[in-house]
Scaffold this active site. Sequence first.
Site, PDB file in Angstrom:
ATOM      1  N   HIS A 179       0.808  -1.215   0.000  1.00  0.00           N
ATOM      2  CA  HIS A 179       0.000   0.000   0.000  1.00  0.00           C
ATOM      3  C   HIS A 179       0.842   1.266   0.000  1.00  0.00           C
ATOM      4  O   HIS A 179       0.377   2.310   0.456  1.00  0.00           O
ATOM      5  CB  HIS A 179      -0.939   0.011   1.212  1.00  0.00           C
ATOM      6  CG  HIS A 179      -2.011  -1.026   1.142  1.00  0.00           C
ATOM      7  ND1 HIS A 179      -2.797  -1.371   2.210  1.00  0.00           N
ATOM      8  CD2 HIS A 179      -2.429  -1.798   0.105  1.00  0.00           C
ATOM      9  CE1 HIS A 179      -3.653  -2.318   1.848  1.00  0.00           C
ATOM     10  NE2 HIS A 179      -3.444  -2.603   0.587  1.00  0.00           N
ATOM     11  N   HIS A 184      -7.317  -0.442   1.833  1.00  0.00           N
ATOM     12  CA  HIS A 184      -6.466  -0.883   0.734  1.00  0.00           C
ATOM     13  C   HIS A 184      -6.519   0.254  -0.293  1.00  0.00           C
ATOM     14  O   HIS A 184      -7.561   0.882  -0.463  1.00  0.00           O
ATOM     15  CB  HIS A 184      -6.976  -2.207   0.169  1.00  0.00           C
ATOM     16  CG  HIS A 184      -6.952  -3.311   1.207  1.00  0.00           C
ATOM     17  ND1 HIS A 184      -6.142  -4.407   1.108  1.00  0.00           N
ATOM     18  CD2 HIS A 184      -7.627  -3.443   2.373  1.00  0.00           C
ATOM     19  CE1 HIS A 184      -6.318  -5.184   2.176  1.00  0.00           C
ATOM     20  NE2 HIS A 184      -7.223  -4.623   2.949  1.00  0.00           N
TER      21      HIS A 184
END
Length: 596
Positions: free
Chosen positions: A530, A574
């Site tokens: 991420h 996410h």
Amino acid sequence: MQFLPGISLLGLVISAFAKIYEDVSALPTREFDFVLTYVGFTDTTRLTENSAVSVLVLEAGASNQNILDSEVPFLASNLWGSLYDWNYTTVPQVGLDNRTIGYPRGKLLGGSSSINLMAYTRGSSDDWDKYAEMSGDIGWSWKNIQPYVRKNEGLMPPGRSPFDPRYDPLVHSRIGPVEVSLPEYYWPSDHRVLEAAQELRREFPYGLDVNDGDPLGVGWIQSTIGNGTRSSAATAYLGRDFAARPNLFVLLHAHATRITTQNGRQAQSNAEMVAAADRSLPIGTRYNVTARKEIILAAGTFNTAQLLLLSGIGDSDALSSLGITPILHLPDVGRRMSDHPLVPVTWIVKDNITFGTFLGNSTNFNIALTQWNKSRTGPFSFTPPQLFAWQRVPDKDTFLQSIADPAAGPHSAHYELIFATRELSRRPRVCTFSFAHARYLINLFPTVTGGSITINSTDPFDPPLINPNLLGTVTDGQIMIYALRAARRFVETASAWKGYIVAESGAFTNATTDAELLAFARQNARTIWHAVGSCQMTPYGVATGCVDPDLKVKGAKGLRIIDGSVLPFVPSAHTQVPIYIIAERGSDLIKKDWGL
Ligand SMILES: *[C@@H]1O[C@H](CO)[C@@H](O)[C@H](O)[C@H]1NC(C)=O
Ligand SMILES: *[C@@H]1O[C@H](CO)[C@@H](O)[C@H](O)[C@H]1NC(C)=O
Ligand SMILES: *[C@@H]1O[C@H](CO)[C@@H](O)[C@H](O)[C@H]1NC(C)=O
Ligand SMILES: *[C@@H]1O[C@H](CO)[C@@H](O)[C@H](O)[C@H]1NC(C)=O
Ligand SMILES: *[C@@H]1O[C@H](CO)[C@@H](O)[C@H](O)[C@H]1NC(C)=O
Ligand SMILES: *[C@@H]1O[C@H](CO)[C@@H](O)[C@H](O)[C@H]1NC(C)=O
Ligand SMILES: *[C@@H]1O[C@H](CO)[C@@H](O)[C@H](O)[C@H]1NC(C)=O
Ligand SMILES: *[C@@H]1O[C@H](CO)[C@@H](O)[C@H](O)[C@H]1NC(C)=O
Ligand SMILES: *[C@@H]1O[C@H](CO)[C@@H](O)[C@H](O)[C@H]1NC(C)=O
């Protein structure tokens, strides 16, 4: 305008959709209004709505068409480390006992959205309100991004019944090109997760919909999957009717090497690129493409920062010492990147359906693939995990009381638990509960140690130096310790797991004190991919950061960044959907600037 002679004329590939060029020599022109590198299909689609505008998208890798592992959700991980992956590795991570870790990034049309695990999470209202505050632009607030959320999402109707208690239809859109759905295939442990959450609801309450602005709680994962098939930036925005547009050009195998200046002005709209992502090709195969209006960097947190640095946009002293002529002193390029560490924790379980049931047995694999091929159903139609939990360390926690809240606000999680049943090495029937902690509010002071992207080579084919600084701060470690204990409570105190959980597995067994848990985390953490924030947005007139809130590079003309690099900190999510949101709003900002 110049055309380079020679080079193999692979010519035009007529795909089902856009005109996709395999070779630069087939491109009818080298001059476009906008040139994007690499992904950028959201902007491409929005900009080419105006037929007077021409857009070229450069892609360093190959087409996404006919790649089974990219289409079948369950097989996504086969792409990591493949030819469709930039295949990066981090520098040694001090917080991980100096281990280096592999870092997949998609190198094909659609970029990482063509190889990721497809989680559809927008982040919390607090994350976006903080982005608005930190960028000085209310347009980035949770309320104001909603039209862009709607424009992007195309929630698929549930297959079994029009009413589905696993999500809240009121916060979803059915009009966008990115298909979103919930799993239609269930794993044996799914109901236990829900029952455990019910039993332990004070700490782990059920959350109906992770995307309503308050993601906290245990709930079903929504994914960028439509009819059992991956929906990516390429399938969504290059697909359907969009790509037939005559003003849209896509060039494959185009590894961007540099943004050049024109007429001595800084970062003007004129880019030099190379024809093939292969360093063995002679320098003469490089070519320029020119953007009349803007160059848009959508190459992702690592490659965007690298390309700026290679072009002389960054810290002038550091660039000079590498032999790069600085053209714009922007010291924050590559600085204060943030990411989510992930630590897998495992229990041995009694179960007969795991990942290995399909991946480790060719009979079962073929049955599942045939089923997917015929009807887009069955285990291959989704990618486990199917349930996750977004959690906060309680306010009364002693450590948290000693610091400012590291999350953006009370709706943002500090950590995430992810539940999946799969094999670990050769031991069958081991249940893995992995998790990342979802924190990181990096403030604006340049002294804060975050992650970074730097370069140690002027060769654009060398990878950048990637340092996500995982578990690099005391706060990261403290939250991870809390999260490990929370995972243990969830699995070992709820009666829902009785008869299923056999024992803890591996070194986790011996980790009980803070010091042992942290040592376990340092030995086992990796990333959940991420990384964001290598070129952050800050208010107009502020010298720190890299882009203004309209995503234009500070001090440059005709140069914008539209990807995860601009986020001031990693959201409680996410990152795929936040990046789509940036792209949808970014397209509007460009259109407004040019009166399109
Ligand atoms: C990716 O990197 C790994 C580890 O460095 C290496 O073993 C593998 O061959 C690479 N894959 C490709 C396609 O280059
Ligand atoms: C990690 O590397 C740093 C710098 O080289 C060194 O000071 C430190 O002792 C190393 N840590 C471990 C656990 O090996
Ligand atoms: C591309 O443009 C730059 C700057 O204008 C120039 O130096 C370079 O020679 C050009 N490259 C090619 C291949 O034409
Ligand atoms: C798993 O066990 C259940 C119950 O014992 C049985 O019905 C099912 O067929 C088994 N599945 C597999 C893939 O072995
Ligand atoms: C593969 O699964 C089938 C059931 O679908 C079973 O009959 C067979 O024994 C399994 N093969 C192996 C090698 O485990
Ligand atoms: C899917 O089915 C089609 C038509 O039967 C067949 O041509 C194709 O090879 C199948 N693909 C896979 C991956 O099984
Ligand atoms: C889903 O895909 C299958 C297999 O290609 C096809 O038969 C079916 O019509 C599709 N369903 C929808 C709703 O598009
Ligand atoms: C840059 O760093 C990488 C990774 O540490 C190393 O392998 C490489 O040799 C370095 N290159 C130069 C030119 O120093
Ligand atoms: C846990 O500690 C015991 C006692 O020191 C040791 O025998 C065992 O191997 C350890 N287990 C693991 C999985 O590290």
